[in-house]
Design an enzyme around this catalytic site. Structure first.
Site, PDB file in Angstrom:
ATOM      1  N   ASP A  14       1.303  21.681  23.257  1.00 51.20           N
ATOM      2  CA  ASP A  14       1.550  20.327  22.754  1.00 51.20           C
ATOM      3  C   ASP A  14       1.152  19.268  23.774  1.00 51.20           C
ATOM      4  O   ASP A  14       1.225  19.514  24.979  1.00 51.20           O
ATOM      5  CB  ASP A  14       3.046  20.202  22.389  1.00 51.20           C
ATOM      6  CG  ASP A  14       3.318  19.029  21.467  1.00 51.20           C
ATOM      7  OD1 ASP A  14       2.359  18.470  20.895  1.00 51.20           O
ATOM      8  OD2 ASP A  14       4.499  18.675  21.318  1.00 51.20           O
ATOM      9  N   ASN A  62       1.198  20.640  10.234  1.00 52.92           N
ATOM     10  CA  ASN A  62       0.116  19.823  10.782  1.00 52.92           C
ATOM     11  C   ASN A  62      -0.886  19.355   9.721  1.00 52.92           C
ATOM     12  O   ASN A  62      -1.716  18.487   9.984  1.00 52.92           O
ATOM     13  CB  ASN A  62      -0.615  20.546  11.926  1.00 52.92           C
ATOM     14  CG  ASN A  62       0.189  20.623  13.204  1.00 52.92           C
ATOM     15  OD1 ASN A  62       0.087  21.577  13.972  1.00 52.92           O
ATOM     16  ND2 ASN A  62       0.996  19.610  13.487  1.00 52.92           N
TER      17      ASN A  62
HETATM   18  C1  IPE Z   1       3.709  21.872  17.222  1.00 51.39           C
HETATM   19  O1  IPE Z   1       3.383  20.615  17.723  1.00 51.39           O
HETATM   20  C2  IPE Z   1       2.507  22.521  16.654  1.00 51.39           C
HETATM   21  C3  IPE Z   1       1.449  22.884  17.596  1.00 51.39           C
HETATM   22  C4  IPE Z   1       1.458  22.710  18.887  1.00 51.39           C
HETATM   23  C5  IPE Z   1       0.320  23.527  17.008  1.00 51.39           C
HETATM   24  P1  IPE Z   1       3.613  19.279  16.893  1.00 51.39           P
HETATM   25  O2  IPE Z   1       3.114  18.179  17.746  1.00 51.39           O
HETATM   26  O3  IPE Z   1       3.016  19.415  15.541  1.00 51.39           O
HETATM   27  O4  IPE Z   1       5.193  19.247  16.729  1.00 51.39           O
HETATM   28  P2  IPE Z   1       6.186  18.041  16.468  1.00 51.39           P
HETATM   29  O5  IPE Z   1       5.640  17.276  15.319  1.00 51.39           O
HETATM   30  O6  IPE Z   1       6.195  17.208  17.718  1.00 51.39           O
HETATM   31  O7  IPE Z   1       7.511  18.692  16.224  1.00 51.39           O
HETATM   32  C1  IPE Z   2      -0.888  19.578  19.965  1.00 48.46           C
HETATM   33  O1  IPE Z   2      -1.119  18.294  20.413  1.00 48.46           O
HETATM   34  C2  IPE Z   2      -2.012  20.070  19.100  1.00 48.46           C
HETATM   35  C3  IPE Z   2      -1.656  20.228  17.671  1.00 48.46           C
HETATM   36  C4  IPE Z   2      -0.484  20.000  17.152  1.00 48.46           C
HETATM   37  C5  IPE Z   2      -2.711  20.696  16.811  1.00 48.46           C
HETATM   38  P1  IPE Z   2      -0.625  17.021  19.613  1.00 48.46           P
HETATM   39  O2  IPE Z   2      -1.783  16.472  18.836  1.00 48.46           O
HETATM   40  O3  IPE Z   2       0.590  17.294  18.829  1.00 48.46           O
HETATM   41  O4  IPE Z   2      -0.290  16.041  20.813  1.00 48.46           O
HETATM   42  P2  IPE Z   2       0.838  14.926  20.831  1.00 48.46           P
HETATM   43  O5  IPE Z   2       2.141  15.602  20.560  1.00 48.46           O
HETATM   44  O6  IPE Z   2       0.471  13.936  19.778  1.00 48.46           O
HETATM   45  O7  IPE Z   2       0.751  14.364  22.211  1.00 48.46           O
HETATM   46 MG    MG Z   3       2.576  17.130  19.285  1.00 45.90          MG
END
Ligand code: IPE
Ligand code: IPE
Ligand code: MG
Length: 246
Positions: A14, A62
């Site tokens: 993340d 997602n």
């Molecule tokens: C969890 O991260 C999913 C992945 C890293 C693939 P998210 O960024 O989607 O999770 P939330 O929305 O902060 O809970």
């Molecule tokens: C994790 O990075 C990747 C996926 C969830 C696919 P994020 O895109 O969630 O990054 P933040 O949480 O917005 O920083």
């Molecule tokens: Mg995230």
């Protein structure tokens, strides 16, 4: 006794969006930089004796992201498979993708099947990519399989036990997830491995995924090695003393 190296590490990768935002760049730049970290992290785990690595790449939730971001992530997953599968085969890494496939394009499904087939003989370690994966889906999927057996009269409802359900949950054939890591400072599971993390140790780091590397793996393993895993038992560090007479 504390174990020194986890057999199976799972990572919620993340922080790509925040990494990019801090640089005044679009989320896509963060996702690209994040994808570049995977190879080093896989190698670092293997060098340290970790047998299985499971990465959360795309959650069931997602799909709610802007369509352009979803499209970019799907495209990146497709090219990642094409680019890395041969390298994995050479290194003896067996690749597996877990999650739903019915919402992917046929082209992506084929690429997943190809990469899994190409690396199927690998015996040096497992890399699992969770894509369109959700812990709720995983449990419901296992339950459905048992329900189908009950429907056919092959199984009695009373035989729906923890053990049987657990056998249908993803990764049942791998060592248990000893250590779950989440980058970017968030401390939640976000519908990742729910069943499988019942007794995992958790490690959270503020480091954003595109900055994550060997150092963070070492920090996570060091923390893991100090944990006393009691599994609900008494462990052996607590002296109960003589019978209290109670
Ligand atoms: C969890 O991260 C999913 C992945 C890293 C693939 P998210 O960024 O989607 O999770 P939330 O929305 O902060 O809970
Ligand atoms: C994790 O990075 C990747 C996926 C969830 C696919 P994020 O895109 O969630 O990054 P933040 O949480 O917005 O920083
Ligand atoms: Mg995230």
């Amino acid at each position: 006794m504390a174990e020194s190296v986890p057999r199976h590490i799972a990572i919620i990768m993340d922080g790509n969006g925040r990494w990019a935002a801090r640089r005044g760049k679009p989320a896509s730049a963060g996702h690209r930089a994040g994808a570049e970290r995977i190879r080093d992290v896989l190698r670092a785990c293997r060098d340290r004796g970790v047998k299985a690595l499971t990465l959360f790449a795309f959650s069931s939730e997602n799909w709610q992201r802007p369509p352009r971001e979803v499209e970019l992530l799907m495209g990146m997953f497709y090219s990642y498979l094409g680019r890395e599968a041969e390298r994995m085969r050479e290194e003896g890494v067996r690749l597996r993708v877990i999650g739903r496939r019915d919402r992917f394009s046929p082209r992506l499904v084929k690429a997943i099947e190809r990469a899994e087939a190409l690396t199927a003989g690998g015996s040096e370690g497992d890399l699992v990519i969770a894509a369109d994966y959700g812990g709720h889906w995983d449990i419901a999927n296992a339950a459905r399989q048992l329900a189908e057996q009950v429907e056919k009269g092959e199984l009695a409802a009373a035989d729906v036990t923890e053990e049987r359900l657990g056998m249908g949950i993803q990764l049942a054939d791998l060592p248990p997830v000893d250590l779950l890591i989440r980058s970017s400072g968030e401390q939640r599971i976000s519908n990742f491995l729910l069943w499988q993390t019942a007794y995992s140790e958790f490690f959270f780091t503020d480091v954003l995924w595109p900055d994550f590397g060997e150092r963070e793996i070492d920090a996570a393993i060091a923390a893991f090695s100090t944990r006393d895993r009691r599994y609900g038992g008494r462990g052996n560090q607590c002296d109960l003393g003589a019978a209290s007479g109670a």
